[in-house]
Design a protein around this motif. Structure first.
Motif, mmCIF file in Angstrom:
data_model
loop_
_atom_site.group_PDB
_atom_site.id
_atom_site.type_symbol
_atom_site.label_atom_id
_atom_site.label_comp_id
_atom_site.label_asym_id
_atom_site.label_seq_id
_atom_site.Cartn_x
_atom_site.Cartn_y
_atom_site.Cartn_z
ATOM 1 N N GLU A 70 0.846 -1.208 0.000
ATOM 2 C CA GLU A 70 0.000 0.000 0.000
ATOM 3 C C GLU A 70 0.878 1.254 0.000
ATOM 4 O OE1 GLU A 70 -0.475 -2.608 1.965
ATOM 5 O OE2 GLU A 70 -2.516 -3.303 1.534
ATOM 6 N N GLN A 71 1.992 1.176 0.752
ATOM 7 C CA GLN A 71 2.915 2.323 0.788
ATOM 8 C C GLN A 71 3.427 2.643 -0.615
ATOM 9 O OE1 GLN A 71 7.434 3.096 2.102
ATOM 10 N NE2 GLN A 71 6.245 2.164 3.733
ATOM 11 N N CYS A 72 3.764 1.595 -1.357
ATOM 12 C CA CYS A 72 4.290 1.808 -2.720
ATOM 13 C C CYS A 72 3.226 2.442 -3.608
ATOM 14 C CB CYS A 72 4.786 0.490 -3.314
ATOM 15 S SG CYS A 72 6.340 -0.049 -2.563
ATOM 16 N N ARG A 73 1.998 1.984 -3.444
ATOM 17 C CA ARG A 73 0.916 2.569 -4.253
ATOM 18 C C ARG A 73 0.789 4.067 -3.957
ATOM 19 N NH1 ARG A 73 -3.202 0.231 -6.575
ATOM 20 N NH2 ARG A 73 -3.047 -1.690 -5.383
ATOM 21 N N ARG A 74 0.774 4.404 -2.643
ATOM 22 C CA ARG A 74 0.618 5.814 -2.245
ATOM 23 C C ARG A 74 1.830 6.641 -2.704
ATOM 24 N NH1 ARG A 74 -2.001 9.676 -2.287
ATOM 25 N NH2 ARG A 74 -1.880 11.270 -0.713
ATOM 26 N N ALA A 75 3.011 6.045 -2.573
ATOM 27 C CA ALA A 75 4.243 6.752 -2.957
ATOM 28 C C ALA A 75 4.215 7.109 -4.432
ATOM 29 C CB ALA A 75 5.462 5.875 -2.646
ATOM 30 N N TRP A 76 3.726 6.167 -5.238
ATOM 31 C CA TRP A 76 3.669 6.400 -6.692
ATOM 32 C C TRP A 76 2.657 7.511 -6.995
ATOM 33 C CZ3 TRP A 76 6.931 5.755 -10.312
ATOM 34 C CH2 TRP A 76 6.551 5.778 -11.657
ATOM 35 N N ALA A 83 10.362 3.063 5.251
ATOM 36 C CA ALA A 83 9.653 3.927 4.301
ATOM 37 C C ALA A 83 10.329 3.934 2.934
ATOM 38 C CB ALA A 83 9.589 5.348 4.880
ATOM 39 N N THR A 84 10.944 2.802 2.541
ATOM 40 C CA THR A 84 11.675 2.813 1.259
ATOM 41 C C THR A 84 10.755 3.118 0.081
ATOM 42 O OG1 THR A 84 11.392 0.435 1.073
ATOM 43 C CG2 THR A 84 13.573 1.231 1.744
#
Ligand code: PA5
Length: 355
Positions: free
Chosen positions: A29-35, A155-156
């Motif tokens: 989910e973090q990667c989705r938000r980061a993108w 938080a990578t």
């Protein structure tokens, strides 16, 4: 601590005061938000970009290494990572500088940011807030503000993917949205195999942690692909398990490190080597793995090979990172250590602030 803790999810969660397991579980989910955050930034290049530089430290710098490896193969210009107060001389108006600090208060990064501004570089800031955001807002520098509340090393996604999105937005790399989608799906699948509820006999991360327990981990990656992962595993073992670890890369290690496995025997008997493999490693490097193992013989406690999974490069690199991240938190548990707090870093920063 008994090794039984690996199969006691409640004990694992109890030891983890800052929610490292939770952050790991939600990396997808973090990667989705980061993108989303990265692609939402409106940015244009003032001058033609001739170099890309990421400046940051620790958990905020590893995203730079990921960018160097991932974008390095796609970009016509070099990517450099700077972990210092001072920027290299080449930085100027044609350099795109990402100043990255999760807290926004790391003094080396603040110093490098000021220099980037003085040199007229094209700067993008990536942070949760702090002094870095204050300065960037004052200077009219574009800021990607990512959510706070987790450790920088957890938080990578936030500290890497937005930089890729900016390169894409600037037209410096071809669109990689498909790779990002695959990454998000792949992480969501992997976590169901690596999470605390999965018993040790089926959980690769727990098995690796058990191998590392009471040993000295040595992680070997391959230049240009898994080298950043080897460095990441080392850092995660240091910061999460509070234990030493070392890393190196093929083919360079075949020209020096490999010679150094004769003495002292007592130490060598405690070394656990992991070789990180990727299907796209250079064919000559792939041949080196087996020959190196043959030469090593029984010199060390063990050698384990780990293969990346997934199709695209992003998913493959992250599959190895994710495994190492989980293994480092399980290793912390084996030592009875809370993986989250890094009191030594906090103390050092506080001492420096007094000077
Ligand atoms: O993982 C950590 O906490 C450290 O490695 C930090 O990332 C490092 O000290 C730099 O701090 P920041 O990421 O807030 O700039």
């Amino acid at each position: 601590m008994s090794e039984r803790i690996l199969d006691e999810p409640q004990s694992l969660y109890r030891l983890d005061s800052l929610g490292m397991f939770d952050a790991l579980y939600h990396l997808s989910e973090q990667c989705r938000r980061a993108w989303e955050l990265g692609t939402a930034l409106t940015v244009s290049a003032r001058d033609e970009i001739r170099q890309v530089l990421v400046t940051g430290l620790g958990g905020s710098a590893i995203g730079g290494d990921l960018l160097r490896v991932f974008a390095g193969r796609r970009l016509p210009v070099p990517v450099t990572v700077n972990r210092d107060y001072v920027l290299p001389e080449f930085v100027g108006r044609r350099t795109l500088v990402f100043a990255v600090s999760y807290s926004g208060n790391t003094e080396e990064t603040l110093s490098a940011y000021r220099q980037a501004q003085d040199k007229g570089a094209q700067v993008v800031v990536l942070t949760t807030g702090g002094k870095l955001k204050e300065m960037a807002d004052r200077d009219g520098v574009p800021v990607i503000t990512v959510p706070g509340g987790i450790s920088p090393r957890a938080a990578t996604g936030y500290l890497f993917l937005p930089t890729v999105a900016v390169l894409q937005r600037l037209g410096l790399i071809d669109p990689v949205d498909g790779q990002v989608d695959e990454l998000i799906r792949h992480l969501a699948g992997m976590r169901e195999e690596l999470k605390p509820e999965i018993p040790r006999e089926e959980n690769r991360a727990k098995q690796i942690a058990a191998r590392f327990y009471r040993c000295l981990p040595v992680i070997w990656g391959a230049s240009g692909t898994s080298e950043v992962v080897a460095q990441r595993w080392k850092g995660q073992i240091n910061e999460n398990a509070k234990a030493p670890a070392y890393w190196n890369v093929f083919p360079e290690l075949n020209h020096n490190e490999l010679v150094g496995f004769q003495e002292p025997e007592e130490l060598l008997r405690r070394l656990q080597i992991v070789i990180l493999r990727d299907a796209h490693d250079h064919p000559r490097v792939q041949k080196r793995y087996a020959i190196t193992r043959e030469i090593m013989g029984g010199a060390v406690a063990g050698i384990t090979e780990v293969q990346s999974t997934g199709e695209g490069e992003l998913a493959r690199i992250y599959s190895l990172i994710y495994l190492g991240d989980y293994a480092s938190v399980y290793l912390a548990a084996l030592y009875g250590i809370d993986p989250g707090p890094v009191k030594v870093i906090d103390h050092l920063k506080a001492r420096l602030a007094e000077e």
